[in-house]
Design an enzyme around this catalytic site. Structure first.
Site, short mmCIF file in Angstrom:
data_model
loop_
_atom_site.label_atom_id
_atom_site.label_comp_id
_atom_site.label_asym_id
_atom_site.label_seq_id
_atom_site.Cartn_x
_atom_site.Cartn_y
_atom_site.Cartn_z
N CYS A 19 -5.70 1.15 -1.23
CA CYS A 19 -4.40 1.04 -1.88
C CYS A 19 -4.30 -0.33 -2.55
O CYS A 19 -4.71 -1.33 -1.96
CB CYS A 19 -3.30 1.18 -0.82
SG CYS A 19 -1.63 1.00 -1.46
N HIS A 79 4.49 6.25 -0.95
CA HIS A 79 5.06 4.97 -1.40
C HIS A 79 6.55 5.10 -1.70
O HIS A 79 7.32 4.18 -1.45
CB HIS A 79 4.36 4.48 -2.68
CG HIS A 79 3.05 3.77 -2.43
ND1 HIS A 79 2.96 2.62 -1.68
CD2 HIS A 79 1.79 4.05 -2.83
CE1 HIS A 79 1.70 2.23 -1.64
NE2 HIS A 79 0.96 3.08 -2.33
N GLY A 102 -3.91 5.19 -9.11
CA GLY A 102 -2.52 5.61 -8.98
C GLY A 102 -1.64 4.41 -8.66
O GLY A 102 -2.11 3.43 -8.09
ZN ZN Z 1 -1.10 2.93 -2.51
#
Ligand code: ZN
Length: 172
Positions: free
Chosen positions: A94, A140, A46
């Site tokens: 992440c 985010h 993602g």
């Molecule tokens: Zn992230």
């Protein structure tokens, strides 16, 4: 399609709140193509636009497995609702917090209303990995990183570690 540079913590831009997109046009589609290419090349599942420095409420995602057919998903101006009271826990990482992982608890199911790649309005009931992933990405858009859910100590240790590896050391 162009592979862009992914911003990493600590970077002030990652803390910016992203703005809604007025309409999904050529420019936004080009951005989504670049984001997808960038995400694939970094082996992520993602990516939010702000991770390449663009404060727009756009997310791309692909949860297909390595040897499966690619299954890109696009979420523009996503809105979350009906968060489940039941939680699920995944070990999250992440692309903007490289090589750091932590178990994060999030609502197990939720509904997402968004515009797709063609600007069409969609509503999706999501659960499991998809629900966790979309909630991570939507954070985010608010300038929130998964490390914000950790204790102050743990978070500052991670930021310290990342700050150290930021500039390459050279001896000449
Ligand atoms: Zn992230």
């Amino acid at each position: 399609m162009t592979v862009k540079t992914i911003l990493t913590e600590p970077n002030k831009l990652l803390r910016q709140v992203s703005q809604p997109v007025a309409k999904v046009g050529k420019e936004e589609q080009q951005l989504m193509d670049d984001m997808l290419e960038t995400m694939y090349s970094a082996n992520g599942i993602g990516l939010a636009a702000i991770q390449i420095g663009i404060p727009k409420r756009i997310i791309v995602m692909d949860l297909s497995k390595e040897n499966e057919k690619k299954e890109p998903r696009y979420f523009v101006n996503p809105i979350i609702s009906n968060k489940d009271t039941l939680k699920s826990t995944y070990e999250e990482g992440c692309l903007s917090v490289p090589n750091q992982f932590a178990e994060i608890e999030r609502p197990k199911k939720c509904d997402i209303e968004y515009l797709d790649y063609n600007g069409e309005k969609k509503i999706l009931n999501v659960e499991g990995l998809l629900a966790t992933c979309i909630q991570h990405e939507m954070d985010h858009l608010e300038g929130i990183l998964f490390i914000d859910y950790l204790s102050k100590l743990k978070k500052s240790m991670i930021i310290k570690k990342l700050s150290k590896i930021k500039s390459p050391r050279i001896v000449v």
